[in-house]
Design a protein around this motif. Structure first.
Motif, short mmCIF file in Angstrom:
data_model
loop_
_atom_site.label_atom_id
_atom_site.label_comp_id
_atom_site.label_asym_id
_atom_site.label_seq_id
_atom_site.Cartn_x
_atom_site.Cartn_y
_atom_site.Cartn_z
N TYR A 30 -14.97 -7.00 18.75
CA TYR A 30 -16.30 -6.59 18.71
C TYR A 30 -16.85 -5.37 17.80
CZ TYR A 30 -20.74 -5.67 20.78
OH TYR A 30 -22.25 -5.25 20.77
N PHE A 31 -15.76 -4.63 17.84
CA PHE A 31 -15.85 -3.27 17.02
C PHE A 31 -15.24 -3.28 15.81
CE2 PHE A 31 -16.85 -1.82 21.55
CZ PHE A 31 -17.86 -1.26 21.25
N LEU A 32 -15.06 -4.58 15.28
CA LEU A 32 -14.21 -4.67 14.06
C LEU A 32 -14.77 -3.96 12.83
CD1 LEU A 32 -11.90 -6.11 13.04
CD2 LEU A 32 -13.11 -8.18 12.30
N PRO A 33 -16.36 -3.92 12.73
CA PRO A 33 -16.84 -3.29 11.67
C PRO A 33 -16.41 -1.72 11.76
CG PRO A 33 -18.33 -4.65 12.66
CD PRO A 33 -17.27 -4.74 13.44
N VAL A 34 -16.23 -0.97 12.89
CA VAL A 34 -15.79 0.25 13.18
C VAL A 34 -14.36 0.63 12.61
CG1 VAL A 34 -15.53 2.24 14.78
CG2 VAL A 34 -17.18 0.60 15.09
N ILE A 35 -13.63 -0.44 12.82
CA ILE A 35 -12.28 -0.32 12.43
C ILE A 35 -12.05 -0.58 11.03
CG2 ILE A 35 -9.69 -1.12 12.66
CD1 ILE A 35 -10.73 -1.79 15.84
N LEU A 36 -12.60 -1.37 10.31
CA LEU A 36 -12.67 -1.85 9.04
C LEU A 36 -13.43 -0.76 8.05
CD1 LEU A 36 -13.11 -5.72 9.00
CD2 LEU A 36 -11.16 -4.47 8.74
N GLY A 37 -14.27 -0.08 9.02
CA GLY A 37 -14.82 1.07 8.11
C GLY A 37 -14.03 2.07 7.84
N TYR A 38 -12.95 2.57 8.71
CA TYR A 38 -12.10 3.23 8.66
C TYR A 38 -10.99 2.86 7.43
CZ TYR A 38 -8.02 6.43 9.42
OH TYR A 38 -6.97 7.33 9.39
N ARG A 64 -6.17 -7.96 -8.23
CA ARG A 64 -7.20 -6.71 -7.55
C ARG A 64 -7.82 -7.16 -6.23
NH1 ARG A 64 -10.88 -4.75 -12.42
NH2 ARG A 64 -11.56 -3.32 -11.03
N PHE A 65 -8.26 -8.47 -6.22
CA PHE A 65 -8.88 -8.58 -5.01
C PHE A 65 -7.84 -8.95 -3.81
CE2 PHE A 65 -9.86 -12.39 -2.19
CZ PHE A 65 -11.10 -11.78 -1.67
N ILE A 66 -6.61 -9.52 -4.16
CA ILE A 66 -5.62 -9.65 -3.26
C ILE A 66 -5.30 -8.25 -2.58
CG2 ILE A 66 -3.14 -10.51 -2.73
CD1 ILE A 66 -5.22 -12.67 -2.82
N ASP A 67 -4.98 -7.44 -3.68
CA ASP A 67 -4.57 -5.83 -3.34
C ASP A 67 -5.66 -5.17 -2.49
OD1 ASP A 67 -2.92 -3.47 -3.90
OD2 ASP A 67 -4.87 -2.91 -4.47
N LEU A 68 -6.90 -5.59 -2.69
CA LEU A 68 -8.11 -4.73 -2.02
C LEU A 68 -7.74 -5.52 -0.35
CD1 LEU A 68 -10.76 -3.60 -1.62
CD2 LEU A 68 -11.86 -5.82 -2.42
N ILE A 69 -7.79 -6.72 -0.26
CA ILE A 69 -7.93 -7.47 1.14
C ILE A 69 -6.83 -6.96 1.85
CG2 ILE A 69 -7.94 -9.48 2.36
CD1 ILE A 69 -10.53 -8.93 1.04
N SER A 70 -5.44 -7.04 1.14
CA SER A 70 -4.33 -6.53 2.03
C SER A 70 -4.37 -5.17 2.26
CB SER A 70 -2.98 -7.03 1.26
OG SER A 70 -2.74 -6.31 -0.05
N GLY A 71 -4.83 -4.49 1.50
CA GLY A 71 -4.93 -3.01 1.85
C GLY A 71 -5.76 -2.60 2.98
N ILE A 72 -6.65 -3.55 3.02
CA ILE A 72 -7.96 -3.28 4.21
C ILE A 72 -7.29 -3.92 5.48
CG2 ILE A 72 -10.14 -3.88 5.06
CD1 ILE A 72 -11.12 -3.92 2.28
N PHE A 73 -6.57 -5.11 5.55
CA PHE A 73 -6.32 -5.80 6.82
C PHE A 73 -4.94 -5.31 7.15
CE2 PHE A 73 -10.11 -8.17 5.56
CZ PHE A 73 -10.54 -8.41 6.89
N THR A 74 -3.89 -4.89 6.13
CA THR A 74 -2.64 -4.85 6.62
C THR A 74 -2.53 -3.69 7.73
OG1 THR A 74 -1.65 -5.63 4.42
CG2 THR A 74 -0.43 -4.18 5.99
N LYS A 116 -10.59 4.08 3.34
CA LYS A 116 -9.53 4.79 2.91
C LYS A 116 -8.92 3.81 1.49
CE LYS A 116 -5.00 6.26 4.83
NZ LYS A 116 -4.14 6.49 5.81
N LYS A 117 -9.26 2.50 1.64
CA LYS A 117 -8.70 1.73 0.43
C LYS A 117 -9.59 2.12 -0.79
CE LYS A 117 -6.76 -1.29 -1.84
NZ LYS A 117 -5.14 -0.97 -2.25
N PHE A 118 -10.73 2.52 -0.58
CA PHE A 118 -11.75 2.77 -1.45
C PHE A 118 -11.85 4.25 -1.89
CE2 PHE A 118 -14.31 -0.99 -0.01
CZ PHE A 118 -13.65 -1.96 -0.80
N SER A 119 -10.72 5.01 -1.14
CA SER A 119 -10.78 6.47 -1.64
C SER A 119 -11.76 7.11 -1.28
CB SER A 119 -10.38 6.29 -3.10
OG SER A 119 -9.05 5.88 -3.59
N GLY A 120 -12.52 6.76 0.01
CA GLY A 120 -13.72 7.66 0.39
C GLY A 120 -13.01 8.37 1.63
N THR A 121 -13.94 9.10 2.38
CA THR A 121 -13.46 9.53 3.70
C THR A 121 -13.47 8.85 4.64
OG1 THR A 121 -14.39 11.98 2.89
CG2 THR A 121 -14.28 11.56 5.35
N PRO A 122 -12.56 8.28 5.39
CA PRO A 122 -12.40 7.24 6.23
C PRO A 122 -13.17 7.23 7.57
CG PRO A 122 -10.23 7.93 5.75
CD PRO A 122 -11.20 9.07 4.98
#
Length: 649
Positions: free
Chosen positions: A156-164, A102-112, A168-174
């Motif tokens: 620099y704005f990585l939190p903005v991009i990872l927020g999206y 589940r952790f691997i799926d989470l990380i790959s889903g966020i960064f891929t 999306k990975k956590f099934s919220g509104t990006p």
């Protein structure tokens, strides 16, 4: 094959679009989350033109395509209509598998999803540093400033991009994730810390923090969140939960605007007050911890990480180290982990070059050329799955070479200073931002050369490239002596002509005999290989080491049971010894369902032999002699002077 045609075949072989919960892709793979992986036809997928191989890991069904995976992915999503379905299915589908999966799926889903632009930004930033080190640019000129802004903006704005991507990975509104990430790097907040603090929290401890502002009387510990990873991921996870909670209780008439309003009012202050500081402290601890382990013995760390990195890639476990590397860059300003594994792709590429130049197999030589070129640019999946791993020794050699290269990188203390490109494009990422191309950088270059040369030389001379390393099984040969086929069942003998199914009775499937079982067990009648196991488990195909092909068909029309009342103990491709248990079945349940249990045992390639004889007894136990295969007679040809001349001609 067109990308559209390939996409259609892949979707069909993974069980159809109705079997797909979600799909995304990385540089070389389509990553499916399937509802039922057993419905996928893995062997057929592996043999499909355009597919390198298939891997099942980390809760994902990964179809390795190669460099043109984006085009295939585009067709897959268009044909399957996953753009809207995927998000809905991810909400409904609970994560399955163990914690690591589940952790691997989470990380790959966020960064891929950002992998492509991440590499692009890193390359621009790395080459900008290279141009400064070479004296082509000055760090005060306008050209440098614009190039640096282009390369540095994503980080620099990585939190903005990872927020999206995280929302999306956590099934919220990006877009809620974007706002939360933007708040973390909001410029006005960073200027507040220039003044005098109101007071200090946790004074005299490891967590001592000055407080410059309060929120509703609650102290806020301001921290630097640019380039950070862990705070926004945790905040997005919490935000997705809060959003769903509000969505359940707020009336639908005002849900559209009230849910995001309340979610932001809860999550953003909570992130600044609690989530952000705790996550930052945790990130600092992880960063310092990895550096501490690295400092214990950078050489040993480099050997271990370098040698096993490709194994991590095969099982998708490499994603577990990506957030650690990002965290190190954010908290320490450098990362040693991804530096030590960088030699692995070049060791793999060197091994492929050895195969390419050594092999006499035209197909393997053709595959090696593009795999080598891809490897130069850091994409090694075609090399691993298409060439070195199937040949075994070249893969092992590449791991050894990568371990030596990783140890050298640890010895020279090389560190990654920016998340940059892959392969040769990644070299500028290791240039020190102040010292330029120092000893650590040139030591890194030397380690890459050593890993590449070792991978090539050892594979070329000791890789067994032209040797078939699979165990020799004479499944396609013809027996040179009589072969006895044992009975796979215990029961009464029934002549094949008396079987109610005319396909068997007419010997259209081959010659043999039938057994009416009195015990619900099927054992291997020979030593050989399972060539076929129907998904309904009622029929088994075997090929003996002497080349006799055997079909055991339990019952008549039992295919309609769809596997019910059958239990398989083997799978297609397994090696078995005579007497090994293959399948168990419930005699009474099958009879109650209205099916005959007469079991034909057929020699499907009987025409390759001189003949066969079946047992004359009325009943048999398992492993009793059932059929004797007569070897073909060896023919001798007398050669006279005339036909000898013909042969010479």
């Amino acid at each position: 094959m067109s990308h559209q045609q390939l996409a259609r075949q892949i979707l069909d072989l993974v069980g159809g679009k109705e079997n797909v919960n979600s799909v995304f892709h990385c540089i070389t793979r389509l990553r499916f989350k399937l509802k039922d992986e057993t419905r996928a036809k893995t062997d057929e997928l592996k043999n499909l033109d355009g597919v390198v191989t298939v891997r099942q890991s980390g809760g994902q069904y990964q179809v390795v395509i190669g460099n043109h995976v984006p085009e295939v992915y585009k067709e897959v999503t268009a044909i399957g209509g996953f753009s809207s379905r995927q998000e809905q299915d991810e909400v409904e589908e609970e994560d399955k598998g163990n914690l690591l999966s589940r952790f691997i799926d989470l990380i790959s889903g966020i960064f891929t999803p950002i992998l492509g632009v991440l590499v692009a930004a890193g390359m621009i930033k790395g080459f900008t540093a290279l141009f400064v080190a070479l004296g082509w640019l000055t760090n005060t000129g306008g050209t440098y400033q614009i190039l640096n802004a282009t390369g540095d903006a994503l980080f620099y704005f990585l939190p903005v991009i990872l927020g999206y991507t995280a929302m999306k990975k956590f099934s919220g509104t990006p877009f809620l994730g974007i706002i939360i990430g933007s708040a973390l790097v909001y410029p006005a907040l960073s200027t507040i810390t220039a003044g005098e603090p109101l007071y200090t929290l946790f004074a005299g401890t490891l967590f001592e923090s000055p407080v410059f502002i309060e929120f509703l009387g609650i102290p806020v510990i301001l921290m630097t969140y640019s380039s950070s990873v862990i705070p926004i991921i945790l905040a997005s996870f919490f935000a997705a939960k809060v959003e769903r909670g509000f969505a359940k209780v707020i009336p639908i008439v005002v849900k559209t605007f009230l849910v995001p309003t309340l979610t932001l009012l809860v999550v953003v202050p909570l992130t600044f007050i609690v989530i952000g500081p705790i996550a930052t402290w945790a990130a600092n601890f992880v960063g310092q911890g990895t550096i501490w382990v690295y400092d214990l013995s950078p050489i040993i760390a480099g050997i271990i990480l370098g040698a096993f990195w490709q194994v991590f890639v095969i099982f998708g476990l490499h994603w577990g180290l990506i957030p650690v590397a990002f965290n190190n860059l954010a908290t320490q300003g450098f990362d040693p982990i991804l530096a030590m594994i960088f030699a692995a792709s070049f060791a793999q590429t060197g091994a492929v070059l050895g195969v390419w130049l050594k092999t006499r197999d035209p197909k393997l030589k053709t595959l090696s050329a593009p795999a080598f070129i891809s490897g130069i640019f850091g994409v090694t999946e075609p090399a691993i799955y298409g060439i070195t791993l199937p040949k075994k020794k070249p893969f092992i050699i590449s791991c050894i070479a990568a371990g030596i290269g990783g140890g050298m990188i640890g010895l020279f203390g090389t560190k990654l200073h920016v998340m940059g490109g892959l392969g040769v494009f990644g070299f500028p990422s290791f240039i020190h931002p102040v010292e330029g191309m120092n000893t650590a950088f040139w030591g890194f270059v030397g380690a890459i050369l050593v890993a590449t040369i070792l991978g090539f030389v050892l594979t070329y001379f000791f890789g067994g490239v032209n040797k078939d390393e699979t165990p020799e099984v004479k499944t396609n040969s013809t027996a040179k002596r009589n072969v006895t086929i044992d009975s796979p069942l215990k029961g009464q003998i029934v002549p094949l002509s008396e079987v109610s199914d005319q396909v068997f009775a007419s010997e259209a499937m081959g010659k043999g005999i039938a057994v009416l079982p009195t015990e619900g067990r099927v054992v291997a009648p020979v030593t050989g290989t399972i060539t076929t196991l129907f998904k309904t488990k009622h029929a088994i195909g075997l090929s003996s080491d002497e080349g006799v092909d055997i079909l055991i068909h339990v019952g008549i029309d039992t295919v309609q049971l769809d596997g019910e009342h059958f239990t398989a103990h083997i799978k297609q491709g397994d090696r078995v010894n005579a007497g090994d248990l293959l399948v168990e079945f419930n005699i009474e349940k099958i009879k109650e369902a209205g099916y005959e249990l007469v079991t034909p045992v057929i020699i499907t390639n009987h025409s390759n032999f001189a003949g066969l004889e079946v047992t004359k007894v009325a009943a048999v136990n398992t492993n009793d002699p059932l059929i004797t295969i007569k070897a073909p007679e060896e023919k001798t040809v007398e050669i006279s002077g005339n036909n000898l001349a013909d042969l010479r001609a």
